[in-house]
Design a protein around this motif. Structure first.
Motif, PDB file in Angstrom:
ATOM      1  N   ASP A  79      -4.647  12.680  -1.913  1.00  0.00           N
ATOM      2  CA  ASP A  79      -4.685  13.522  -3.113  1.00  0.00           C
ATOM      3  C   ASP A  79      -5.189  14.928  -2.777  1.00  0.00           C
ATOM      4  OD1 ASP A  79      -3.703  11.538  -4.747  1.00  0.00           O
ATOM      5  OD2 ASP A  79      -5.684  10.805  -5.343  1.00  0.00           O
TER       6      ASP A  79
ATOM      7  N   LEU B  10      -5.890   7.099   0.342  1.00  0.00           N
ATOM      8  CA  LEU B  10      -5.175   7.666  -0.805  1.00  0.00           C
ATOM      9  C   LEU B  10      -5.978   8.774  -1.475  1.00  0.00           C
ATOM     10  CD1 LEU B  10      -3.568   4.474  -2.398  1.00  0.00           C
ATOM     11  CD2 LEU B  10      -2.481   6.241  -1.001  1.00  0.00           C
ATOM     12  N   SER B  11      -7.302   8.630  -1.484  1.00  0.00           N
ATOM     13  CA  SER B  11      -8.121   9.713  -2.039  1.00  0.00           C
ATOM     14  C   SER B  11      -7.994  10.971  -1.190  1.00  0.00           C
ATOM     15  CB  SER B  11      -9.585   9.270  -2.148  1.00  0.00           C
ATOM     16  OG  SER B  11     -10.180   9.117  -0.868  1.00  0.00           O
TER      17      SER B  11
ATOM     18  N   ASP C 257      -8.175  -3.063   1.759  1.00  0.00           N
ATOM     19  CA  ASP C 257      -8.008  -2.340   0.496  1.00  0.00           C
ATOM     20  C   ASP C 257      -8.901  -1.107   0.443  1.00  0.00           C
ATOM     21  OD1 ASP C 257      -6.175  -4.220  -0.303  1.00  0.00           O
ATOM     22  OD2 ASP C 257      -7.573  -5.352  -1.548  1.00  0.00           O
ATOM     23  N   HIS C 258     -10.109  -1.221   1.013  1.00  0.00           N
ATOM     24  CA  HIS C 258     -11.012  -0.069   1.036  1.00  0.00           C
ATOM     25  C   HIS C 258     -10.443   1.040   1.914  1.00  0.00           C
ATOM     26  CE1 HIS C 258     -14.694   2.249   0.915  1.00  0.00           C
ATOM     27  NE2 HIS C 258     -14.722   2.265   2.240  1.00  0.00           N
ATOM     28  N   LYS C 259      -9.870   0.665   3.057  1.00  0.00           N
ATOM     29  CA  LYS C 259      -9.225   1.653   3.927  1.00  0.00           C
ATOM     30  C   LYS C 259      -8.113   2.386   3.180  1.00  0.00           C
ATOM     31  CE  LYS C 259     -10.722   1.097   8.348  1.00  0.00           C
ATOM     32  NZ  LYS C 259     -11.008   2.166   9.327  1.00  0.00           N
ATOM     33  N   VAL C 260      -7.306   1.633   2.444  1.00  0.00           N
ATOM     34  CA  VAL C 260      -6.201   2.221   1.697  1.00  0.00           C
ATOM     35  C   VAL C 260      -6.727   3.146   0.615  1.00  0.00           C
ATOM     36  CG1 VAL C 260      -4.278   1.716   0.143  1.00  0.00           C
ATOM     37  CG2 VAL C 260      -4.624   0.317   2.201  1.00  0.00           C
ATOM     38  N   GLU C 261      -7.761   2.708  -0.083  1.00  0.00           N
ATOM     39  CA  GLU C 261      -8.337   3.502  -1.173  1.00  0.00           C
ATOM     40  C   GLU C 261      -8.847   4.852  -0.664  1.00  0.00           C
ATOM     41  OE1 GLU C 261     -12.002   3.179  -4.435  1.00  0.00           O
ATOM     42  OE2 GLU C 261     -11.480   1.457  -3.170  1.00  0.00           O
ATOM     43  N   VAL C 262      -9.580   4.813   0.442  1.00  0.00           N
ATOM     44  CA  VAL C 262     -10.103   6.062   1.006  1.00  0.00           C
ATOM     45  C   VAL C 262      -8.954   6.967   1.457  1.00  0.00           C
ATOM     46  CG1 VAL C 262     -11.437   7.049   2.903  1.00  0.00           C
ATOM     47  CG2 VAL C 262     -12.298   5.036   1.696  1.00  0.00           C
TER      48      VAL C 262
ATOM     49  N   ALA D 228       0.830  -1.210   0.000  1.00  0.00           N
ATOM     50  CA  ALA D 228       0.000   0.000   0.000  1.00  0.00           C
ATOM     51  C   ALA D 228       0.862   1.255   0.000  1.00  0.00           C
ATOM     52  CB  ALA D 228      -0.917   0.001   1.213  1.00  0.00           C
TER      53      ALA D 228
END
Length: 440
Positions: A204, A200-201, A193-198, A130
């Motif tokens: 940004d 990273l958003s 993976d959902h935790k990582v996705e949020v 991640a």
């Protein structure tokens, strides 16, 4: 380990003299720790430790002591024999304790947890993946925690739990970072993976120039993590019988003036679904659940054995601090996908820090935002916010200004590791609050 503890307890029993009684508690852990920085392993390690705390009692006099256990039965028996001898010498010089209370009705129990933990190298590999190409800093801790109780009356209790706790930040620059945690009893790759996705958003967004808003009242969203910290402060003297009877509780208005929180707020000490032992140091077995606040009204205190003896009420399994160890808040109706839409224009708060009371009698808290706190307009995150200080009453944020709680809840495990890994936990929703006051 359970049998080992019971054998030590039997050895203590055989060493007693005359009217001596004892209670003892066992604490142990087998933990792996890995610290990461710049998305690389910096400090791997493991901890194996066991200790036994003993209270030697004659009448109303008692003397406590603790030994670290080596795992060698003969050596540990010698240490315990020495401890009993030292406590025996102290007893005649100690005053009687008018509030001494320990379990005299034998209630045995066993609650062995199941180990569904991932291999540490697999969890750490997921974290490193991640963080690939990014600055990830954090810690991963996992393993078993164990607790036992025994006394000379024949009572035996055992509890074990296996959990992991991954806490990390994606660092941008200066004071800008996105802090995230994923904890539980079994690893779910999709959830991670959902935790990582949020995260990273949010990272940004942090790359944009930060915005500063004027002090004032705003609609805010408090994440489950932020709410857990707020309830942690509320637990400092909020729910214990001792604090209520001495009128030091921060929830005194709920008891004496019938002040209420929002009808959707139900708080409980949910031992059955937590990760803390289901018994306490004096041998009282905890109820599966003790409701503290129901539909916005205060209904029960946490009662330790000492408070029970002092005030003549039944104990309900609380430890000496009379603070929740498995705090649980009922869910609301706000879908997670609708958080930003319902927030509309306001502040999204991921984390808080420097929390403290600004007015204990009014249950008013002050603190600061931290990490990923965002300005939201028309249901969209627009910019990161510079650090803000807030000052707000629990009677407002969880009372008349509470709009809704999320339908989804998050299991949060306390990351503390002083002396040993903490077994405290919370299962909480997020909260949408109107008119939340920022002071600077």
């Amino acid at each position: 380990m359970q049998d080992y503890f019971y054998s030590l307890a039997d050895a203590i029993t055989s060493s007693l003299q005359g009217d001596e009684v004892y209670t003892c508690t066992f604490h142990g852990e087998d933990s792996d720790f890995v610290r990461l920085n710049h998305s690389a392993i910096r400090q791997p390690g493991s901890v194996q430790q066991r200790s036994l705390s003993l209270d030697l009692i004659v009448g109303r006099r008692h003397a406590p002591g603790t030994v670290t256990l080596s795992g060698d039965f003969e050596s540990d028996c010698e240490r315990l024999e020495m401890l009993v001898g030292e406590l025996r010498q102290k007893l005649p010089y100690l005053p009687e304790d008018p509030y001494l209370l320990y379990a005299t009705e034998v209630t045995n129990s066993e609650s062995p947890g199941e180990n569904h933990l991932p291999e540490p190298e697999d969890a750490v590999a997921a974290l490193m993946a991640a963080g690939e190409g990014r600055d990830l800093v954090g810690i991963y801790a996992s393993g078993g925690t164990y607790a036992g109780f025994a006394n000379s009356l024949g009572q035996r209790n055992w509890f074990s739990s296996y959990s992991f706790n991954a806490g990390w930040s994606f660092y941008h620059e200066k004071d800008k970072a996105v802090k995230t945690a994923y904890a539980g009893l079994a690893w779910d790759s999709a959830a991670f993976d959902h935790k990582v996705e949020v995260a990273l958003s949010h990272l940004d967004v942090l790359r944009q120039p930060p915005q500063t808003i004027e002090p004032g009242a705003y609609r805010v969203y408090l994440s489950p993590t932020a709410l857990y910290d707020i309830l942690g402060i509320l637990s400092w003297g909020g729910f214990g019988l001792k604090d209520h009877r001495t009128k030091r509780t921060t929830l005194l208005k709920m008891v004496e003036e019938d002040a209420r929180l929002h009808p959707s707020v139900t708080l409980s000490e949910n031992t059955a679904e937590g990760t803390a032992p289901n018994f306490q140091d004096a041998g009282f077995v905890k109820p599966n659940c003790v409701t503290l606040i129901e539909s916005g009204r205060f209904v029960n205190c946490l009662v330790s054995p000492r408070s029970a003896e002092e005030y003549g009420v039944p104990a309900n399994g609380a430890s000496g601090g009379e603070a929740p160890e498995s705090i649980d808040m009922a869910a609301g109706t706000l879908a997670s996908d609708d958080i930003l839409k319902r927030l509309d224009t306001g502040v999204y708060i991921s984390n808080v820090w420097y929390l403290n009371y600004s007015d204990r009698a009014a249950c008013r808290l002050t603190g600061m935002t931290r990490f990923a706190t965002f300005w939201v307009e028309d249901g969209e995150i627009r910019a990161p916010l510079n650090v803000m200080r807030f000052d707000e009453s629990v009677y407002r944020m969880l009372g008349d200004q509470l709009i809704d709680l999320t339908a989804e809840r998050e299991l949060i495990l306390d990351a503390g590791s002083y002396f040993h890994r903490s077994t405290d936990s919370g299962r909480l929703p997020g909260a949408l609050v109107d008119g939340f006051t920022f002071t600077l």
